[in-house]
Scaffold this motif. Sequence first.
Motif, PDB file in Angstrom:
ATOM      1  N   GLY A 157       0.834  -1.189   0.000  1.00  0.00           N
ATOM      2  CA  GLY A 157       0.000   0.000   0.000  1.00  0.00           C
ATOM      3  C   GLY A 157       0.874   1.245   0.000  1.00  0.00           C
ATOM      4  N   ASP A 158       0.243   2.390  -0.262  1.00  0.00           N
ATOM      5  CA  ASP A 158       1.004   3.650  -0.231  1.00  0.00           C
ATOM      6  C   ASP A 158       1.487   3.940   1.196  1.00  0.00           C
ATOM      7  N   GLY A 159       0.719   3.508   2.191  1.00  0.00           N
ATOM      8  CA  GLY A 159       1.146   3.696   3.583  1.00  0.00           C
ATOM      9  C   GLY A 159       2.419   2.924   3.870  1.00  0.00           C
TER      10      GLY A 159
ATOM     11  N   VAL B  87      -0.148   0.419  -4.381  1.00  0.00           N
ATOM     12  CA  VAL B  87      -1.542   0.846  -4.551  1.00  0.00           C
ATOM     13  C   VAL B  87      -1.721   2.208  -3.892  1.00  0.00           C
TER      14      VAL B  87
ATOM     15  N   ASN C  49      -4.032   4.759  -2.707  1.00  0.00           N
ATOM     16  CA  ASN C  49      -5.430   5.029  -2.346  1.00  0.00           C
ATOM     17  C   ASN C  49      -5.500   6.098  -1.256  1.00  0.00           C
TER      18      ASN C  49
ATOM     19  N   GLY D  74      -3.779   6.726   1.478  1.00  0.00           N
ATOM     20  CA  GLY D  74      -3.684   6.415   2.909  1.00  0.00           C
ATOM     21  C   GLY D  74      -4.110   5.011   3.248  1.00  0.00           C
TER      22      GLY D  74
ATOM     23  N   ALA E 209      -6.536   2.440   3.605  1.00  0.00           N
ATOM     24  CA  ALA E 209      -7.889   1.944   3.298  1.00  0.00           C
ATOM     25  C   ALA E 209      -8.340   0.946   4.357  1.00  0.00           C
TER      26      ALA E 209
HETATM   27 MG   LIG Z   1      -3.194   2.771   1.162  1.00  0.00          MG
END
Ligand SMILES: [Mg+2]
Length: 620
Positions: free
Chosen positions: A467-469, A493, A495, A497, A499
């Motif tokens: 994830g982007d986090g 991905v 999104n 922050g 999700a």
């Molecule tokens: Mg994310």
Amino acid sequence: MATMRLTTAQAIIRFLKSQYIRWDDQENNFFAGILGIFGHGNVAGIGQALQENSDFPYILVRNEQSAVHLACGFTKMKNRRQVFACTSSIGPGATNMITGAALATVNRLPVLLLPGDIFARRNVSPVLQQLESPSTQDISVNDAFKPVSRYWDRIYRPEQIITALPEVMRVLTSPANTGAVTLALPQDVQAEAYDFPVELFEHRAWYIPRPSADRILFGEAVAAIRLSQHPLIIAGGGVLYSEASEALARFVSQTGIPVAETQAGKGSLAYHHPQNMGAIGATGTLAANRLANNADLVIGIGTRYSDFTTASKTAFQNPDIRFVNINMTEFDANKHSAIPLTADARTTLEELTAALKDYRVREEYTLHISELKAAWEAEVDRLFHLNNQPLPAQSEVIGAIWESAGTRDVLVSAAGSHPGDLHKLWRTHTPNTYHLEYGYSCMGYEIPGAMGVKMADPSREVYVFVGDGTYLMMPSEIATSIQEGIKLILIVVDNHGFASIGGLSQSLGSAGFGTHFRMRNHKTGQLDGDYLPVDFAANARSLGANATAVNTLADFKLALQEARKAEKTSVVVVKTDREVRVPGYDSWWDVAVAEVATMESVKQAREQYEEARQKEKNFL
Ligand SMILES: [Mg+2]
Ligand SMILES: Cc1ncc(C[n+]2csc(CCOP(=O)(O)OP(=O)(O)O)c2C)c(N)n1
């Protein structure tokens, strides 16, 4: 007695080089090398010893935590048959490894940690980075490794390694007790010389046993299976570590018993096997969770029954349920008041196959299993092809990766919304191709963990799903993947922050508070301004990788093709629709909601929570 004068550090490296592991009819060297970062606490000790032993590979990483993650990914891919050691300086370099140590121990993965430590001699204290204690001089930050290590020792005198190192090997190679092993090495002792017995450095092969279960308990387990009308197998990571997949397939084909898989056990049985019901528990499939709900006997193989597996003890609602657990670890074998078969998975499955030649589940059950299986496969197809606009849903991204990957390629992930989605949706052809770190679910594991996987088997493409986090937490090992020529395909991905935690927060009445990557809005004082302008592709490129950013599924598929062809780590950033989620299927996860709150939505969530908790069972 023949002796050899070496520093403590030189002796440790020499010892590691001569350790081997034996199982079935195979043998290999146990240590693949050492990972780490030098500082004043190890450069002149372990660092000097490594320079003298250039046949023992040393890999410079970017963060000590990720060194341990890399080691975990590697050993998991090797079914724990080979490991890395990790070296660090004292202080922050050492404590950076604590998260990795906890991850290793939770996941039962062997890794040897050699943190530098403060001077044993003490006269120069406090040394740089030393945590002083006014109540004792016998403490350092390395004591914080104790709760997360299976074995922990501090070496005050060189000759202590003569008794410590065999203990290190006993624990690392134990299928029941393995995890992080920490040998804290005071900086001065590392450089101190001693006349070590030459025998310490002789070739030594540690045997991995395959014990059978106690005969009486085995008989009771066979009787319980015979009596059962709706049995269900839960396959955990122990099936893979025992290399028991073929034995499992033979057992279930003969008996008709269906199989559900935990995160660690996914891949135990090919997804297209008619009795593979897929994921179980909080992130489970409708097929597996329906069967679990009514099962009268659960055969847990190599599972620790985490709350995700048991849907926080709500997965099994049949009042007559019993458990048979096959596990090398007595602790896990006894969970849920099971008939405990403290034994090797493969051996026990072979013995059960022989003992249950005349047993098969009833025809109606077989029919029910195949109906559930067909309905689930149709659901996966639906989620893979939602045609969501304008941005794709995460399930479609997963579908596109699955279609791009070969049957032996490996998918790696750890934390975020995708582990749950992947657990449900990824169709695993062969063992060791689905690599989720979900014991500790540690953001940041993915990139170094995937490097370990690729090093363990360079013949496979390794897809890393982050994830982007997670990406923002620890992208730095991309540089190491370039340094070492370890190619990964990294899917980020975007999104905006979290999700996963955002969705959880919404479901608990808290409206996703604090989970969006947005600017501080100085009018409201909250984080509800514009989206953070992070350019993930530019960031990845700056670390040396190929990188591209896409917004549509069609472009994503093309980018995956390019990434497969590439020679070096390639990053594909894809924007997705955060709110189009893969649903839950008859499952639950216990996350406690505030008992008193000002927000009406939290009060309502608390009411639902109290009701849902009623289904939690004790298995006594
Ligand atoms: Mg994310
Ligand atoms: C080191 C660490 N810190 C915090 C968490 C809690 N946590 C679990 S998932 C998650 C969000 C992950 O965000 P992202 O990587 O963007 O994935 P997404 O949820 O968007 O799928 C957080 C903060 C964790 N698992 N690990």
